[in-house]
Design a protein around this motif. Structure first.
Motif, PDB file in Angstrom:
ATOM      1  N   LYS A  67      49.199   8.972   2.289  1.00  0.00           N
ATOM      2  CA  LYS A  67      50.509   9.438   2.759  1.00  0.00           C
ATOM      3  C   LYS A  67      51.621   8.557   2.202  1.00  0.00           C
ATOM      4  N   THR A  68      51.402   7.243   2.216  1.00  0.00           N
ATOM      5  CA  THR A  68      52.391   6.296   1.698  1.00  0.00           C
ATOM      6  C   THR A  68      52.611   6.504   0.205  1.00  0.00           C
ATOM      7  N   TYR A  69      51.508   6.671  -0.539  1.00  0.00           N
ATOM      8  CA  TYR A  69      51.581   6.878  -1.983  1.00  0.00           C
ATOM      9  C   TYR A  69      52.311   8.176  -2.311  1.00  0.00           C
ATOM     10  N   GLN A  70      51.943   9.262  -1.631  1.00  0.00           N
ATOM     11  CA  GLN A  70      52.574  10.552  -1.880  1.00  0.00           C
ATOM     12  C   GLN A  70      54.074  10.476  -1.596  1.00  0.00           C
ATOM     13  N   LYS A  71      54.443   9.864  -0.498  1.00  0.00           N
ATOM     14  CA  LYS A  71      55.855   9.756  -0.119  1.00  0.00           C
ATOM     15  C   LYS A  71      56.636   8.923  -1.132  1.00  0.00           C
ATOM     16  N   ALA A  72      56.044   7.821  -1.602  1.00  0.00           N
ATOM     17  CA  ALA A  72      56.716   6.952  -2.580  1.00  0.00           C
ATOM     18  C   ALA A  72      56.955   7.693  -3.892  1.00  0.00           C
ATOM     19  N   LEU A  73      55.959   8.425  -4.366  1.00  0.00           N
ATOM     20  CA  LEU A  73      56.129   9.206  -5.599  1.00  0.00           C
ATOM     21  C   LEU A  73      57.232  10.246  -5.422  1.00  0.00           C
ATOM     22  N   PHE A  74      57.190  10.961  -4.305  1.00  0.00           N
ATOM     23  CA  PHE A  74      58.159  12.015  -4.039  1.00  0.00           C
ATOM     24  C   PHE A  74      59.577  11.456  -4.013  1.00  0.00           C
ATOM     25  N   GLU A  75      59.774  10.375  -3.269  1.00  0.00           N
ATOM     26  CA  GLU A  75      61.112   9.791  -3.136  1.00  0.00           C
ATOM     27  C   GLU A  75      61.630   9.240  -4.462  1.00  0.00           C
ATOM     28  N   ALA A  76      60.731   8.786  -5.333  1.00  0.00           N
ATOM     29  CA  ALA A  76      61.135   8.277  -6.647  1.00  0.00           C
ATOM     30  C   ALA A  76      61.327   9.412  -7.653  1.00  0.00           C
ATOM     31  N   GLY A  77      60.983  10.654  -7.269  1.00  0.00           N
ATOM     32  CA  GLY A  77      61.115  11.787  -8.178  1.00  0.00           C
ATOM     33  C   GLY A  77      60.045  11.830  -9.250  1.00  0.00           C
ATOM     34  N   ILE A  78      58.930  11.129  -9.004  1.00  0.00           N
ATOM     35  CA  ILE A  78      57.844  11.067  -9.984  1.00  0.00           C
ATOM     36  C   ILE A  78      56.861  12.194  -9.707  1.00  0.00           C
ATOM     37  N   PRO A  79      56.572  13.017 -10.716  1.00  0.00           N
ATOM     38  CA  PRO A  79      55.625  14.119 -10.512  1.00  0.00           C
ATOM     39  C   PRO A  79      54.230  13.609 -10.169  1.00  0.00           C
ATOM     40  N   TYR A  80      53.569  14.315  -9.241  1.00  0.00           N
ATOM     41  CA  TYR A  80      52.196  13.975  -8.888  1.00  0.00           C
ATOM     42  C   TYR A  80      51.244  14.392  -9.999  1.00  0.00           C
ATOM     43  N   THR A  81      51.540  15.537 -10.628  1.00  0.00           N
ATOM     44  CA  THR A  81      50.726  16.031 -11.741  1.00  0.00           C
ATOM     45  C   THR A  81      51.594  16.955 -12.572  1.00  0.00           C
ATOM     46  N   GLN A  82      51.002  17.524 -13.629  1.00  0.00           N
ATOM     47  CA  GLN A  82      51.754  18.474 -14.449  1.00  0.00           C
ATOM     48  C   GLN A  82      50.897  19.682 -14.784  1.00  0.00           C
ATOM     49  N   PHE A  83      51.583  20.795 -15.005  1.00  0.00           N
ATOM     50  CA  PHE A  83      50.942  22.039 -15.425  1.00  0.00           C
ATOM     51  C   PHE A  83      51.591  22.490 -16.728  1.00  0.00           C
ATOM     52  N   ASN A  84      50.776  22.924 -17.668  1.00  0.00           N
ATOM     53  CA  ASN A  84      51.284  23.430 -18.942  1.00  0.00           C
ATOM     54  C   ASN A  84      51.682  24.892 -18.799  1.00  0.00           C
ATOM     55  N   VAL A  85      52.740  25.280 -19.497  1.00  0.00           N
ATOM     56  CA  VAL A  85      53.185  26.663 -19.557  1.00  0.00           C
ATOM     57  C   VAL A  85      53.478  27.007 -21.010  1.00  0.00           C
ATOM     58  N   ASP A  86      53.409  28.292 -21.326  1.00  0.00           N
ATOM     59  CA  ASP A  86      53.674  28.722 -22.705  1.00  0.00           C
ATOM     60  C   ASP A  86      55.163  28.759 -23.021  1.00  0.00           C
ATOM     61  N   ASN A  87      55.972  29.211 -22.060  1.00  0.00           N
ATOM     62  CA  ASN A  87      57.408  29.322 -22.270  1.00  0.00           C
ATOM     63  C   ASN A  87      58.108  28.784 -21.018  1.00  0.00           C
ATOM     64  N   LEU A  88      58.583  27.564 -21.097  1.00  0.00           N
ATOM     65  CA  LEU A  88      59.150  26.902 -19.922  1.00  0.00           C
ATOM     66  C   LEU A  88      60.411  27.590 -19.424  1.00  0.00           C
ATOM     67  N   GLN A  89      61.272  28.034 -20.321  1.00  0.00           N
ATOM     68  CA  GLN A  89      62.511  28.670 -19.876  1.00  0.00           C
ATOM     69  C   GLN A  89      62.210  29.939 -19.077  1.00  0.00           C
ATOM     70  N   GLU A  90      61.271  30.762 -19.552  1.00  0.00           N
ATOM     71  CA  GLU A  90      60.902  31.974 -18.819  1.00  0.00           C
ATOM     72  C   GLU A  90      60.291  31.633 -17.463  1.00  0.00           C
ATOM     73  N   GLU A  91      59.426  30.636 -17.444  1.00  0.00           N
ATOM     74  CA  GLU A  91      58.775  30.242 -16.184  1.00  0.00           C
ATOM     75  C   GLU A  91      59.807  29.680 -15.208  1.00  0.00           C
TER      76      GLU A  91
END
Length: 131
Positions: A67-91
């Motif tokens: 909970k502490t780790y998740q909250k710290a990442l969130f408050e710092a604006g750091i993504p927990y993970t990433q997902f790839n997309v083919d066309n970011l503007q459309e998504e």
């Protein structure tokens, strides 16, 4: 060695399931009751139903360091993970129309374009398009 399941801590599994399926477009793969209201709850890409599963894990509710780790990442604006997309503007436009909140609009950075959204479950998620 292969990655089969990645875990994302979520504050509420049902809210996470709704967001990841209705907004992000994943499909439910497994939903197994584990007791005490917890579930082994995974989603997968509709384009790769046998691909990597995303475990919507209720760990922040049961393990204070998570909970502490998740909250710290969130408050710092750091993504927990990433997902790839083919066309970011459309998504990005599709998700904005569905009411998804972004903390970073699509931005080119070298050979990638990225955007960061709020998953409504305690995480920032980065979307990335390879240029």
């Amino acid at each position: 060695m292969k990655a089969k399941v990645i875990g994302i801590p979520v504050q509420d599994q049902e809210i996470a399931l709704q967001f990841y399926t209705t907004k992000l477009g994943f499909i439910k793969k497994h939903d197994v009751p584990l007791g005490e209201g917890n579930r082994w709850l995974t989603v997968v890409s509709k384009d790769e139903p046998d691909g990597v599963e995303i475990l919507l894990e209720p760990s922040p509710n049961h393990f204070e360091p998570a909970k502490t780790y998740q909250k710290a990442l969130f408050e710092a604006g750091i993504p927990y993970t990433q997902f790839n997309v083919d066309n970011l503007q459309e998504e990005y436009e599709r998700l904005i129309n569905l009411g998804v909140e972004f903390i970073m609009k699509p931005t080119e950075m070298g050979n990638v374009k990225i955007a960061i959204l709020d998953d409504t479950c305690g995480n920032k998620i980065q979307l990335i398009e390879m240029l």
